[in-house]
Design a protein around this motif. Structure first.
Motif, PDB file in Angstrom:
ATOM      1  N   HIS A 117      82.406  23.598  75.660  1.00 29.69           N
ATOM      2  CA  HIS A 117      82.780  23.212  77.013  1.00 29.69           C
ATOM      3  C   HIS A 117      84.184  22.256  77.224  1.00 29.69           C
ATOM      4  O   HIS A 117      84.101  21.784  78.456  1.00 29.69           O
ATOM      5  CB  HIS A 117      81.378  22.787  77.890  1.00 29.69           C
ATOM      6  CG  HIS A 117      80.469  23.593  77.908  1.00 29.69           C
ATOM      7  ND1 HIS A 117      80.544  24.852  78.744  1.00 29.69           N
ATOM      8  CD2 HIS A 117      79.273  23.815  77.138  1.00 29.69           C
ATOM      9  CE1 HIS A 117      79.130  25.444  78.291  1.00 29.69           C
ATOM     10  NE2 HIS A 117      78.819  24.853  77.398  1.00 29.69           N
ATOM     11  N   HIS A 118      84.828  22.309  76.237  1.00 30.66           N
ATOM     12  CA  HIS A 118      86.212  21.255  76.076  1.00 30.66           C
ATOM     13  C   HIS A 118      85.588  19.743  76.631  1.00 30.66           C
ATOM     14  O   HIS A 118      86.214  19.385  77.703  1.00 30.66           O
ATOM     15  CB  HIS A 118      87.182  21.905  76.895  1.00 30.66           C
ATOM     16  CG  HIS A 118      87.180  23.213  76.558  1.00 30.66           C
ATOM     17  ND1 HIS A 118      87.939  23.559  75.445  1.00 30.66           N
ATOM     18  CD2 HIS A 118      87.266  24.437  77.105  1.00 30.66           C
ATOM     19  CE1 HIS A 118      88.120  24.817  75.285  1.00 30.66           C
ATOM     20  NE2 HIS A 118      87.742  25.501  76.364  1.00 30.66           N
TER      21      HIS A 118
ATOM     22  N   ALA B  86      80.451  26.584  69.705  1.00 27.90           N
ATOM     23  CA  ALA B  86      78.943  26.293  70.298  1.00 27.90           C
ATOM     24  C   ALA B  86      78.049  25.214  69.771  1.00 27.90           C
ATOM     25  O   ALA B  86      77.419  24.453  70.277  1.00 27.90           O
ATOM     26  CB  ALA B  86      78.349  27.680  70.639  1.00 27.90           C
TER      27      ALA B  86
ATOM     28  N   SER C 276      90.994  16.220  76.981  1.00 29.37           N
ATOM     29  CA  SER C 276      90.038  17.107  76.552  1.00 29.37           C
ATOM     30  C   SER C 276      90.282  17.876  75.380  1.00 29.37           C
ATOM     31  O   SER C 276      91.443  18.058  75.199  1.00 29.37           O
ATOM     32  CB  SER C 276      89.302  18.007  77.937  1.00 29.37           C
ATOM     33  OG  SER C 276      90.326  18.618  78.319  1.00 29.37           O
TER      34      SER C 276
END
Length: 161
Positions: free
Chosen positions: A93-94, A87, A68
């Motif tokens: 949010h990886h 964002a 990730s």
């Protein structure tokens, strides 16, 4: 039936050959051929199941936290923070690297006011690099409420000053 007709029809009262009439060697060979076909089918099904399990394992591994996005490197941003760029690009949010759509991330980052263009590159096993070229203000004009607004060459509002 015409006597010149050469086709033969089986008699209705004669039963078909029974198992007792077949040579035991031929019967054993038929049984062996049927078993070999069953074994071949079972092998193919087994190979198919193994291939599916291996593919699912690889897919799961590539979508795990091992691969990730862990580090986002931002180059060239002067007015936006790294968190704002993450964002806007959908990287906060990886997500798994396999799921990072570089074009969509760049378009999201380019919606920020001070970003003219953005290039997003994936670096395996855990990195993403974002190169930003900033907008430069070309015009300052009076905005609503008596404030001044900086505009880019395309008329995009950059900031209130």
């Amino acid at each position: 039936m015409n006597p010149t007709d050469t086709r033969m029809r089986p008699a209705r009262d004669v039963p078909p050959h029974s198992q007792e009439d077949i040579d035991p060697r031929i019967s054993a060979r038929r049984t062996e051929v049927a078993r070999e076909q069953s074994r071949r089918r079972l092998r193919l099904v087994g190979i198919g199941v193994v291939v599916l399990v291996v593919l699912f394992g690889i897919w799961s591994l590539l979508h795990s936290s091992l691969f990730s996005v862990r580090s986002v490197t931002v180059v060239g941003a002067t007015h936006e923070t790294t968190a704002q760029i993450e964002a806007a690009g959908g990287l906060a949010h990886h997500p798994p690297l396999l799921d990072v759509n570089t074009g969509a991330a760049a378009r999201g980052i380019e919606r920020l006011p001070w970003v003219r263009t953005a290039w997003v590159t994936v670096h395996w096993p855990d990195g993403v690099e974002v190169v930003v070229s900033p907008q430069t203000p070309k015009l300052v004009m009076v905005a609503a409420g008596g404030k001044w607004a900086e505009l880019s060459a395309t008329g995009r509002g950059l900031a209130d000053v």
